[in-house]
Design an enzyme around this catalytic site. Structure first.
Site, PDB file in Angstrom:
ATOM      1  N   GLU A   1       0.846  -1.182   0.000  1.00  0.00           N
ATOM      2  CA  GLU A   1       0.000   0.000   0.000  1.00  0.00           C
ATOM      3  C   GLU A   1       0.890   1.244   0.000  1.00  0.00           C
ATOM      4  O   GLU A   1       2.021   1.214   0.488  1.00  0.00           O
ATOM      5  CB  GLU A   1      -0.930   0.029   1.214  1.00  0.00           C
ATOM      6  CG  GLU A   1      -0.240   0.339   2.525  1.00  0.00           C
ATOM      7  CD  GLU A   1      -1.206   0.600   3.674  1.00  0.00           C
ATOM      8  OE1 GLU A   1      -2.194   1.329   3.475  1.00  0.00           O
ATOM      9  OE2 GLU A   1      -0.964   0.053   4.760  1.00  0.00           O
TER      10      GLU A   1
ATOM     11  N   ASP B   1      15.823  -4.887  12.013  1.00  0.00           N
ATOM     12  CA  ASP B   1      16.734  -3.864  11.474  1.00  0.00           C
ATOM     13  C   ASP B   1      16.198  -2.480  11.833  1.00  0.00           C
ATOM     14  O   ASP B   1      16.064  -1.600  10.982  1.00  0.00           O
ATOM     15  CB  ASP B   1      16.869  -4.015   9.955  1.00  0.00           C
ATOM     16  CG  ASP B   1      17.984  -3.158   9.363  1.00  0.00           C
ATOM     17  OD1 ASP B   1      18.828  -2.665  10.143  1.00  0.00           O
ATOM     18  OD2 ASP B   1      18.008  -2.966   8.141  1.00  0.00           O
TER      19      ASP B   1
ATOM     20  N   LEU C   1       1.744   4.736   1.435  1.00  0.00           N
ATOM     21  CA  LEU C   1       1.497   5.533   2.627  1.00  0.00           C
ATOM     22  C   LEU C   1       1.954   6.968   2.404  1.00  0.00           C
ATOM     23  O   LEU C   1       2.969   7.216   1.732  1.00  0.00           O
ATOM     24  CB  LEU C   1       2.235   4.951   3.829  1.00  0.00           C
ATOM     25  CG  LEU C   1       1.788   3.558   4.289  1.00  0.00           C
ATOM     26  CD1 LEU C   1       2.667   3.077   5.443  1.00  0.00           C
ATOM     27  CD2 LEU C   1       0.321   3.582   4.708  1.00  0.00           C
TER      28      LEU C   1
END
Length: 257
Positions: free
Chosen positions: A100, A202, A102
């Site tokens: 998606e 990470d 953002l």
């Protein structure tokens, strides 16, 4: 630019994932991330005008598939915002992941970022072991997660410390030094028995941000993970490595855990 053949493959993959016809075309924007050597771009559905974020790379099929699965695992917890993974696919020697799109913005609530990360860390591996069902990468560096390990000391020694020593040619250490280092590390960790939490893997400052939702609210987001089930403190420790996390983040985390 996304080549026409790749756009067709993406359209097919997204259509199959969403269960409806999607026709993607090139759009502006490219988002925040592009770790591990992947290129980024944006596409838009001509049918519904929905915009998507795309990561693609030549010869990195396993890397992008693992990222797709890792983000999907985090998304399934519904504890912290991630770019929802929509589809993974291949076109020749090139792989792609569609997420998606953002709308990232400045500002945001670091306290809530800490709270939500802690909530994600409360999701544990179903088998009670450390690892993940695929190997992945941290940046562009291979990161083994298999086979699953029964305890954190074994996992860290085999899949993290031992692995990194091999990649660096034992970092210039003698065989005796390497053996002593690994033995001492295992001894220290043998007294530490964390639960196998789902972690980002990470989590430095460049892999978090804030996005504006359709209702105008601003929410914390984490992305570009190296996901696995491990000691939650590995995520927290990474936040100290390069900075970028303020005191409110740690207060939020500690309020939840």
């Amino acid at each position: 630019m996304v080549p026409p053949d790749m756009l067709n493959k993406m359209s097919e993959a997204v259509s199959e994932s969403l269960g409806r016809t999607v026709r993607l075309t090139q759009s502006t924007g490219g988002g925040y991330s592009g770790g591990g050597g992947a290129s980024t771009s944006a596409v838009i559905d001509q049918e519904g005008q929905t915009k998507y974020f795309v990561k693609s790379a030549y010869g990195e099929i396993d890397m992008l598939r693992a990222e797709y699965l890792g983000v999907k695992e985090m998304s399934s917890t519904r504890s912290i915002r991630v770019p929802t993974p929509v589809a993974f696919g291949e076109e020749g020697s090139k792989a792609f992941v569609v997420f998606e799109y953002l709308n990232f913005c400045g500002g945001g609530d670091e306290f809530q970022l800490g709270v939500q990360l802690a909530k994600m860390h409360r999701h544990f591996s179903e088998n009670g072991k450390f690892g993940f069902h695929v190997d992945n990468t941290i940046g562009a560096t291979p990161q083994p997660n298999m086979p699953w390990c029964d305890n954190w000391a074994d996992f860290w020694d085999t899949h993290r410390l031992g692995h990194m020593l091999k990649l660096t040619g034992d970092a210039g250490l003698t065989n005796d030094d390497v053996e002593a280092l690994r033995k001492k590390t295992r001894e220290l960790l043998s007294e530490h028995n964390p639960s196998p939490s789902l972690i980002h893997g990470d989590l430095w400052g460049g892999n978090k941000g804030y996005a504006k939702e359709e209702d105008g609210s601003i929410v914390p987001v984490i992305f570009d993970p190296a996901t696995y089930y491990g000691d939650r403190e590995a995520d927290v420790a990474m936040t100290y490595l390069f900075g970028g996390f303020g005191s409110d983040f740690y207060k939020g985390y500690e309020s939840e855990w």
